[in-house]
Design a protein around this motif. Sequence first.
Motif, short mmCIF file in Angstrom:
data_model
loop_
_atom_site.label_atom_id
_atom_site.label_comp_id
_atom_site.label_asym_id
_atom_site.label_seq_id
_atom_site.Cartn_x
_atom_site.Cartn_y
_atom_site.Cartn_z
N UNK A 1 0.84 -1.21 0.00
CA UNK A 1 0.00 0.00 0.00
C UNK A 1 0.87 1.26 0.00
N UNK A 2 1.93 1.23 0.80
CA UNK A 2 2.87 2.36 0.84
C UNK A 2 3.45 2.60 -0.54
N UNK A 3 3.89 1.52 -1.19
CA UNK A 3 4.50 1.64 -2.52
C UNK A 3 3.51 2.18 -3.54
N UNK A 4 2.26 1.70 -3.50
CA UNK A 4 1.31 2.15 -4.51
C UNK A 4 0.93 3.63 -4.31
N UNK A 5 0.86 4.08 -3.06
CA UNK A 5 0.54 5.49 -2.81
C UNK A 5 1.69 6.42 -3.24
N UNK A 6 2.93 6.01 -2.94
CA UNK A 6 4.09 6.85 -3.27
C UNK A 6 4.47 6.73 -4.75
N UNK A 7 4.05 5.63 -5.38
CA UNK A 7 4.47 5.39 -6.76
C UNK A 7 5.82 4.72 -6.84
#
Length: 324
Positions: A202-208
């Motif tokens: 989730x962190x990765x998808x939000x930050x890109x």
Amino acid sequence: EVLLQMHSVGICGSDVHYWQEGRIGDFIVKEPMVLGHEASGTVVKVGSGVTHLKPGDRVAIEPGVPRETDEFCKRGRYNLSPTIFFCATPPDHGNLCRFYKHSASYCYKLPDNVTFEEGALIEPLSVGIHACRRAGVTLGSKVFVSGSGPIGLVNVLVAKMMGAAAVVITDLSASRLQKAKEVGADFTIQVKKETPQEVASKVESLLGCMPEITVECTGVEACIQAGIYATRSGGTLVLVGLGPEMVTVPIVNAAVREVDIRGIFRYCNTWPVAIALLASKRINVKPLVTHRFPLEKALEAFETTRRGEGVKVMLKCDPTDQNP
């Protein structure tokens, strides 16, 4: 030394922990102890050797004072000195009282445009400064902050100040995440039943992308695991929150991806920086204070903190001046 008339003292999670549990790790309360280490006050008397302060000066107090000039002091890392005096860490008394004496070198004069409460908040703010320095936050950094309590929030403030391009923060509490948004977090994740790997994705998808820096402010095993999984290869994970002595973490995952894991212990050399940031209005810590109590209602204030209400509870020690 200087004698101070105390004004504002913030309540820290560690104060509540000593009150409830009587110990934090190897620090054990063996006899009655005055709490309080996030503090500011006014100088009322100065010792004969003090030249940089005078009665009437408003000061912020750095609670950790080395007792000797050992190798750590010589290297500028005095916070690691094993014999350091530290307010409200047994057996050393804190400063939640009307009057308190402290080493003059560790009292810092507050500019006129910095309030007593801002002065008291320099202590938690210093944890953020020290953690973000140890993490290497710089222009364009992508940062993941785990935990949205007061320490998570100051890490958001400092990371943004130091040039972070995007900060994502996690917590169980929606209200705390709302406060994180107010102080500058770009993205929030309310954690429910996700696995550490799911939180990381989730962190990765939000930050890109995966963040190159993770600041872990909870000490919870699952959160440390999520921090390792989330951090980009070659990045840095700083452990700020303290939990159980032994935790199970995917250390091989960190090792083979060259994720550096760093600890912090309090802070050092942060008060002048914090005062400069507050005086220039580059950082605003005022929204962190959600409750105020007079010293006589200290028990009520501690109960409020223990229940997890609000963010920072401030005790007012001067009966003639209850202003921020």
